[in-house]
Design a protein around this motif. Structure first.
Motif, PDB file in Angstrom:
ATOM      1  N   TYR A 162       0.836  -1.210   0.000  1.00 58.29           N
ATOM      2  CA  TYR A 162       0.000   0.000   0.000  1.00 58.29           C
ATOM      3  C   TYR A 162       0.872   1.261   0.000  1.00 58.29           C
ATOM      4  N   LEU A 163       1.907   1.284   0.822  1.00 58.95           N
ATOM      5  CA  LEU A 163       2.745   2.473   0.934  1.00 58.95           C
ATOM      6  C   LEU A 163       3.500   2.768  -0.355  1.00 58.95           C
ATOM      7  N   VAL A 164       3.892   1.720  -1.061  1.00 58.46           N
ATOM      8  CA  VAL A 164       4.566   1.907  -2.342  1.00 58.46           C
ATOM      9  C   VAL A 164       3.575   2.339  -3.417  1.00 58.46           C
ATOM     10  N   ASP A 165       2.429   1.685  -3.468  1.00 59.60           N
ATOM     11  CA  ASP A 165       1.458   1.948  -4.539  1.00 59.60           C
ATOM     12  C   ASP A 165       0.723   3.274  -4.367  1.00 59.60           C
ATOM     13  N   VAL A 166       0.478   3.687  -3.129  1.00 62.55           N
ATOM     14  CA  VAL A 166      -0.401   4.831  -2.865  1.00 62.55           C
ATOM     15  C   VAL A 166       0.331   6.011  -2.247  1.00 62.55           C
ATOM     16  N   GLU A 167       1.316   5.764  -1.396  1.00 62.08           N
ATOM     17  CA  GLU A 167       1.889   6.844  -0.599  1.00 62.08           C
ATOM     18  C   GLU A 167       3.318   7.215  -0.985  1.00 62.08           C
ATOM     19  N   ALA A 176      13.303   1.663   1.852  1.00 62.39           N
ATOM     20  CA  ALA A 176      12.925   1.005   3.099  1.00 62.39           C
ATOM     21  C   ALA A 176      12.746   2.025   4.216  1.00 62.39           C
ATOM     22  N   GLU A 177      13.615   3.044   4.250  1.00 64.00           N
ATOM     23  CA  GLU A 177      13.503   4.062   5.294  1.00 64.00           C
ATOM     24  C   GLU A 177      12.223   4.873   5.158  1.00 64.00           C
ATOM     25  N   ASP A 178      11.815   5.141   3.928  1.00 64.58           N
ATOM     26  CA  ASP A 178      10.535   5.834   3.728  1.00 64.58           C
ATOM     27  C   ASP A 178       9.428   5.112   4.480  1.00 64.58           C
ATOM     28  N   ILE A 179       9.483   3.782   4.457  1.00 65.49           N
ATOM     29  CA  ILE A 179       8.416   2.965   5.033  1.00 65.49           C
ATOM     30  C   ILE A 179       8.538   2.856   6.544  1.00 65.49           C
ATOM     31  N   ILE A 180       9.722   2.512   7.065  1.00 65.20           N
ATOM     32  CA  ILE A 180       9.811   2.191   8.494  1.00 65.20           C
ATOM     33  C   ILE A 180      10.132   3.396   9.378  1.00 65.20           C
ATOM     34  N   HIS A 228       7.797   1.925  12.414  1.00 71.45           N
ATOM     35  CA  HIS A 228       8.136   0.529  12.660  1.00 71.45           C
ATOM     36  C   HIS A 228       9.581   0.371  13.134  1.00 71.45           C
ATOM     37  N   ARG A 229      10.451   1.276  12.728  1.00 65.61           N
ATOM     38  CA  ARG A 229      11.869   1.161  13.094  1.00 65.61           C
ATOM     39  C   ARG A 229      12.058   1.090  14.602  1.00 65.61           C
ATOM     40  N   LEU A 230      11.189   1.755  15.341  1.00 70.26           N
ATOM     41  CA  LEU A 230      11.309   1.772  16.800  1.00 70.26           C
ATOM     42  C   LEU A 230      10.868   0.456  17.428  1.00 70.26           C
ATOM     43  N   ALA A 263      17.477  -4.623  15.055  1.00 68.01           N
ATOM     44  CA  ALA A 263      18.414  -4.242  13.993  1.00 68.01           C
ATOM     45  C   ALA A 263      18.453  -5.311  12.902  1.00 68.01           C
ATOM     46  N   GLU A 264      18.360  -6.560  13.316  1.00 69.88           N
ATOM     47  CA  GLU A 264      18.376  -7.655  12.353  1.00 69.88           C
ATOM     48  C   GLU A 264      17.125  -7.625  11.476  1.00 69.88           C
ATOM     49  N   GLU A 265      15.986  -7.351  12.081  1.00 68.17           N
ATOM     50  CA  GLU A 265      14.742  -7.272  11.316  1.00 68.17           C
ATOM     51  C   GLU A 265      14.762  -6.105  10.341  1.00 68.17           C
ATOM     52  N   GLN A 266      15.300  -4.977  10.775  1.00 65.26           N
ATOM     53  CA  GLN A 266      15.394  -3.821   9.885  1.00 65.26           C
ATOM     54  C   GLN A 266      16.295  -4.125   8.684  1.00 65.26           C
ATOM     55  N   ALA A 267      17.431  -4.767   8.948  1.00 62.53           N
ATOM     56  CA  ALA A 267      18.354  -5.084   7.862  1.00 62.53           C
ATOM     57  C   ALA A 267      17.736  -6.078   6.892  1.00 62.53           C
TER      58      ALA A 267
END
Length: 507
Positions: free
Chosen positions: A459-464, A469-473, A479-481, A485-489
């Motif tokens: 949704y974030l890619v198609d609409v927003e 990846a940073e745009d999203i999390i 979500h980054r918070l 660190a492993e999940e983010q990578a």
């Protein structure tokens, strides 16, 4: 290079002002482009204190009109975006060493009555030794005050305006700086270059609105080859994020010896957001970051008031933003006006409207002011319309988020409460665009950690307009918070591969 794309209005700057102007203009029937050199809200507009407020401390500098207008706008924004803006009660412990109690009472009285407050409860006095709001405060502070303002998801407010602009017909381009703007025969020819693909486009437009924030002078001098007698003053404001160290849903506002006031707000459930500093800044806006002295300053202010002491190891994250304030000649960064000024260059009947200053709470009103100045160039455009127009996802019944949550429980009984609240707070009534007809979390696709599932990424890619990846999390969500660190990578690697695959398909 392809032929020029013909439009009416070209807006430079994908922060809250640019996005708000683009939405307003497109809704008036103007063919509009919103151009951002980085991601939407990547600059100042995602690095604020996350508040829609009148600015209580501005009363001390006699900015009564500014405060009144901001308080009025606070009511409008609460109505139109109840999913990303909601009431918050602030506790202000009184320190007799700083401002007198009588001065605070007067300020809060004015704050309650200047802006025609309708929905929010008024100020009340607290006994900090008796009332639960004072339980976390050191015993030496005996009295306090509680007043109302609003929390705001600043980056989402920007993105929702950009989505609204696109839905009204605007063209939204990100990661595409305007590299050159030239006047030709009573119009502008603007060139943009996509930072990712290198693709160059040209637009022929009647007018340009420069809402570039900290880069407003760069656009004037280096892109448009124009001039202005106005100047901006860059002021750095830094914040820290720590684990929440008090019970209750209230926030705090504390005074420091230097007359600065610091907000201590509940954040992302179990965290706290603390800020901000006010320091004159001379460097590139892109390079701004919180330095150790600022981080320690914020820690020290908190420790002056609270029983539980913070230390440097408690700081989970810090960030800093540059406020592009109109330079009114005042020496103290805290005293520099938060008001805004328009500067219109009408050379060759090809207008360039530059915006100096402004604050997030007033963005809608500033957008209306911009379009009012464009009326002579676009006499057929329609009038003001945004005051009663909900932002995308904000069309909740009676603008009531609690009622909407009840509906979500009925519509998505399988959805865990944290996920339901995440979707509700970010997307409001548009949750169906993500959850669709799913009957379980498994149907939301790959799980990346925390509350991040593949359906939301799509949704974030198609609409927003998310492109990294940073745009999203970090900007579309936080979500980054809540991811390791492993999940983010792992998510960044997955997203990069997805982007590569999509590019290959497109070519």
């Amino acid at each position: 290079m392809t032929d020029s794309i013909k439009v009416d209005l070209f807006v430079i700057g994908g922060g809250i002002l640019g996005a708000g102007i683009a939405r307003d203009a497109a809704g008036r029937g103007l063919k509009t482009v919103l151009c951002e050199k980085d991601d939407l809200a990547q600059g100042t507009s995602s690095r604020s204190g996350k508040l829609v407020h009148g600015g209580l401390r501005y009363l001390e500098y006699y900015e009564f009109r500014l405060v009144r207008e901001a308080l009025t706008e606070r009511e409008v924004l609460m109505k139109n975006a109840p999913h990303v803006i909601w009431p918050l009660r602030f506790v202000l412990p009184h320190s007799p060493q700083d401002r007198p109690a009588a001065l605070i009472r007067l300020g809060l009285f004015l704050y309650d009555h200047l802006g025609g407050r309708k929905k929010l409860p008024g100020t009340r006095m607290l006994n900090l030794r008796r009332d639960p709001e004072g339980a976390a405060i050191m015993d030496q502070y005996r009295i306090g005050f509680e007043y109302s303002d609003c929390w705001a998801d600043d980056a989402r407010l920007v993105v929702l305006n950009a989505v609204g602009a696109k839905e009204k017909g605007a063209i939204v381009v990100t990661r595409s700086p305007a590299t050159k703007a030239v006047r030709e025969n009573g119009a502008w020819k603007v060139t943009t270059t996509d930072s990712f693909t290198g693709e160059t486009k040209t637009y022929k437009t009647k007018a340009i609105i420069n809402a570039a924030g900290p880069w407003v002078s760069d656009v004037i001098n280096n892109v448009a080859n124009s001039k202005s007698k106005r100047n901006i003053r860059l002021v750095k404001g830094s914040h820290i994020i720590v684990p929440k160290f008090w019970t209750g849903a209230n926030a705090y506002l504390v005074q420091n010896h230097d007359k600065r006031v610091i907000f201590i707000n509940p954040y992302e459930g179990d965290l706290a957001l603390i800020g901000t500093t006010d320091i004159s800044y001379e460097g590139r806006a892109e390079d701004v970051e919180a330095d150790e002295s600022e981080i320690q300053y914020l820690i020290d202010v908190v420790n002056r008031y609270f029983k539980e002491k913070l230390n440097r190891d408690d700081v989970i994250e810090s960030f800093s933003g540059v406020r592009p304030l109109f330079d009114d000649g005042r020496g103290n960064p805290s005293a520099v006006t938060r008001d805004y000024v328009f500067d219109l260059d009408e050379t060759d009947n090809a207008p360039l409207l530059n915006i100096f200053g402004g604050k997030i709470t007033a963005y809608r009103e500033i957008a209306e002011g911009c379009l009012k100045r464009m009326k002579k160039f676009f006499p057929d455009m329609s009038g003001n319309w945004t005051e009663n127009a909900p932002l995308p996802g904000g069309d909740l019944e009676n603008a009531d988020y609690d009622l909407f949550q009840d509906k979500m429980k009925r519509d998505y009984p399988w959805m865990p409460r944290p996920l339901r609240n995440h979707y509700g707070r970010l997307y409001g009534s548009r949750i169906a665009a993500i959850a669709g007809n799913s009957k379980s979390v498994e149907e939301l696709g790959r799980h990346f950690g925390g509350n991040l599932y593949e359906a939301e990424v799509t949704y974030l890619v198609d609409v927003e307009f998310a492109r990294t990846a940073e745009d999203i999390i970090w900007r579309r969500t936080k979500h980054r918070l809540h991811m390791s660190a492993e999940e983010q990578a792992a998510f960044a690697d997955w997203f990069a591969a997805l982007d590569t695959n999509e590019t290959a398909k497109a070519s």
